[in-house]
Design a protein around this motif. Structure first.
Motif, PDB file in Angstrom:
ATOM      1  N   HIS A 259      40.504  42.372  43.648  1.00  0.00           N
ATOM      2  CA  HIS A 259      39.601  42.409  44.804  1.00  0.00           C
ATOM      3  C   HIS A 259      40.090  41.386  45.825  1.00  0.00           C
ATOM      4  N   CYS A 260      40.889  41.856  46.780  1.00  0.00           N
ATOM      5  CA  CYS A 260      41.565  40.963  47.735  1.00  0.00           C
ATOM      6  C   CYS A 260      41.758  41.720  49.046  1.00  0.00           C
ATOM      7  N   HIS A 261      41.308  41.122  50.157  1.00  0.00           N
ATOM      8  CA  HIS A 261      41.334  41.808  51.454  1.00  0.00           C
ATOM      9  C   HIS A 261      42.485  41.413  52.364  1.00  0.00           C
ATOM     10  N   GLY A 262      43.221  40.346  52.019  1.00  0.00           N
ATOM     11  CA  GLY A 262      44.332  39.966  52.871  1.00  0.00           C
ATOM     12  C   GLY A 262      44.584  38.476  52.863  1.00  0.00           C
TER      13      GLY A 262
ATOM     14  N   VAL B  92      48.461  42.507  43.028  1.00  0.00           N
ATOM     15  CA  VAL B  92      47.371  42.561  44.002  1.00  0.00           C
ATOM     16  C   VAL B  92      46.909  43.997  44.178  1.00  0.00           C
ATOM     17  N   VAL B  93      45.600  44.207  44.094  1.00  0.00           N
ATOM     18  CA  VAL B  93      44.984  45.463  44.507  1.00  0.00           C
ATOM     19  C   VAL B  93      44.379  45.209  45.881  1.00  0.00           C
ATOM     20  N   ALA B  94      44.763  46.000  46.864  1.00  0.00           N
ATOM     21  CA  ALA B  94      44.336  45.785  48.246  1.00  0.00           C
ATOM     22  C   ALA B  94      42.959  46.394  48.485  1.00  0.00           C
ATOM     23  N   SER B  95      42.009  45.553  48.861  1.00  0.00           N
ATOM     24  CA  SER B  95      40.643  45.999  49.110  1.00  0.00           C
ATOM     25  C   SER B  95      40.438  46.306  50.592  1.00  0.00           C
ATOM     26  N   LEU B  96      39.755  47.416  50.857  1.00  0.00           N
ATOM     27  CA  LEU B  96      39.439  47.823  52.221  1.00  0.00           C
ATOM     28  C   LEU B  96      37.937  47.732  52.434  1.00  0.00           C
ATOM     29  N   VAL B  97      37.517  47.058  53.516  1.00  0.00           N
ATOM     30  CA  VAL B  97      36.095  46.968  53.809  1.00  0.00           C
ATOM     31  C   VAL B  97      35.608  48.299  54.369  1.00  0.00           C
TER      32      VAL B  97
ATOM     33  N   LEU C 226      37.997  37.374  37.078  1.00  0.00           N
ATOM     34  CA  LEU C 226      38.018  36.494  38.237  1.00  0.00           C
ATOM     35  C   LEU C 226      38.755  37.189  39.379  1.00  0.00           C
ATOM     36  N   VAL C 227      38.188  37.130  40.570  1.00  0.00           N
ATOM     37  CA  VAL C 227      38.798  37.742  41.755  1.00  0.00           C
ATOM     38  C   VAL C 227      38.746  36.748  42.899  1.00  0.00           C
ATOM     39  N   SER C 228      39.597  36.960  43.889  1.00  0.00           N
ATOM     40  CA  SER C 228      39.601  36.051  45.035  1.00  0.00           C
ATOM     41  C   SER C 228      38.638  36.477  46.129  1.00  0.00           C
ATOM     42  N   ASP C 229      38.506  37.777  46.398  1.00  0.00           N
ATOM     43  CA  ASP C 229      37.807  38.293  47.578  1.00  0.00           C
ATOM     44  C   ASP C 229      38.369  37.643  48.847  1.00  0.00           C
ATOM     45  N   ALA C 230      39.649  37.283  48.791  1.00  0.00           N
ATOM     46  CA  ALA C 230      40.294  36.610  49.918  1.00  0.00           C
ATOM     47  C   ALA C 230      40.382  37.534  51.121  1.00  0.00           C
TER      48      ALA C 230
ATOM     49  N   THR D 290      38.225  32.289  51.494  1.00  0.00           N
ATOM     50  CA  THR D 290      39.460  31.824  52.124  1.00  0.00           C
ATOM     51  C   THR D 290      40.391  31.210  51.082  1.00  0.00           C
ATOM     52  N   ARG D 291      40.140  31.489  49.810  1.00  0.00           N
ATOM     53  CA  ARG D 291      40.900  30.900  48.709  1.00  0.00           C
ATOM     54  C   ARG D 291      41.667  31.968  47.935  1.00  0.00           C
ATOM     55  N   THR D 292      42.741  31.549  47.313  1.00  0.00           N
ATOM     56  CA  THR D 292      43.503  32.449  46.455  1.00  0.00           C
ATOM     57  C   THR D 292      42.889  32.490  45.059  1.00  0.00           C
ATOM     58  N   LEU D 293      43.332  33.437  44.260  1.00  0.00           N
ATOM     59  CA  LEU D 293      42.854  33.528  42.881  1.00  0.00           C
ATOM     60  C   LEU D 293      43.297  32.311  42.083  1.00  0.00           C
ATOM     61  N   ALA D 294      44.459  31.777  42.372  1.00  0.00           N
ATOM     62  CA  ALA D 294      44.927  30.576  41.678  1.00  0.00           C
ATOM     63  C   ALA D 294      43.953  29.419  41.891  1.00  0.00           C
TER      64      ALA D 294
END
Length: 313
Positions: A15-18, A46-51, A236-240, A277-281
């Motif tokens: 779950h990552c937007h960019g 990375v799986v690219a999430s689209l809003v 755990l996901v970033s939602d970045a 605004t954070r990475t998964l790491a």
């Protein structure tokens, strides 16, 4: 804040937007730059999430990302909407939200197949209380897309029923999009979707996403979830978002303006949290250092559980 020096590699972010000013799907080159930013921090997949967006915009974004799926730059796509609750929309544009539409999903899956990436769309987040939700869930499973429940105002019993339906149909645990965030708040007399998600996860019927960025969830909540359901039921996901890696300032998420202050992204218009605004790491290190999650458990939740939930393993 000084976080634990946990060795990070091989993370899987579903779950990552960019990142670095680029929202996935806006351009091919920008999407590749966003992936590179996450890879440098230890995220291997990375799986690219689209809003949420209008159907024609989603079609264009899918088209732009298919080359990245074909060359394994990304592991697939996540459609976060537009079939979400207006009451729990978070940072999604209310003007583009819609009731579940299997035809739209079929068109997107067909475009992916015609573009040489037949399994590009990995999962889709929807609110189970919307009209036609069950029909869309069944069509998702038929098309090989994992249904995820989130951005929902559903009562606990409705959430439970749909989680069980998904688990039965696909023969694998259902997915809950960022537990506690974008859903009716938990209350001791009305547990809502959060209580249903936790119960299903404890029973092995669901995997719950957690955003461990130090903003979306309190440390004691993250630790409680790990100790209640175990790392095999936590992803755990970033939602970045595109603001990741850029610092404070004005940014955008979909069609909406975002303001980042002290690393916290909020919609300028409503003040709602607008992704991370954070990475998964960073999330792994925060979970260990601040929430007190065991290193092995945090890494398992960031390397294995999400991948299994999407069939990526």
């Amino acid at each position: 804040m000084v976080l634990a020096p946990v060795h990070i590699d091989g993370l899987v972010d579903i779950h990552c937007h960019g990142a670095v000013g680029h929202e996935f799907g806006r351009s091919g080159a920008g999407s590749r730059a966003a992936v590179r930013h996450h890879q440098t921090s230890g995220t291997a997949t990375v799986v690219a999430s689209l809003v949420s967006a209008r159907p024609d915009e989603l079609e264009q974004q899918v088209d732009r990302l298919l080359p990245l799926v074909r060359d394994s730059t990304i592991a697939g796509l996540h459609l976060e909407g537009p079939f979400l609750s207006s009451a729990q929309r978070g940072a999604h544009d209310p003007a583009v939200l819609a009731d579940p539409d299997p035809d739209l999903l079929e068109r997107l899956v067909e475009r992916a197949a015609q573009g040489g990436a037949p399994h590009a769309i990995r999962h889709l987040t929807l609110a189970p209380e919307l009209p036609g939700a069950e029909r869309l869930i069944r069509r998702c499973v038929q098309l090989g897309v994992r249904p995820a429940l989130g951005h929902t105002d559903a009562a606990a019993d409705l959430m439970t029923r749909h989680l069980q339906l998904i688990a039965d149909l696909q023969g694998a645990p259902a997915l809950v999009t960022h537990l506690f965030n974008g859903m009716r708040p938990f209350h001791h007399r009305a547990g809502g979707p959060a209580a249903a998600g936790l119960r299903a996860a404890a029973a092995g019927e669901a995997v719950v996403e957690l955003i461990a960025d130090g903003v979306h969830l309190a440390a004691e909540v993250v630790r409680m979830v790990f100790e209640t359901v175990g790392p095999d039921a936590v992803a755990l996901v970033s939602d970045a978002t595109a603001a990741t890696g850029l610092g404070d300032g004005r940014h955008r998420l979909g069609t909406l303006e975002v303001v980042v202050e002290d690393g916290v992204a909020r919609l300028r218009a409503t003040g709602a949290l607008a992704g991370s605004t954070r990475t998964l790491a960073h999330g792994v290190r925060w979970a260990v250092s601040v929430a007190g999650v065991a290193v092995a458990d945090a890494l398992r939740a960031a390397q294995v559980t999400g991948a299994r939930a999407l069939g990526l393993d």
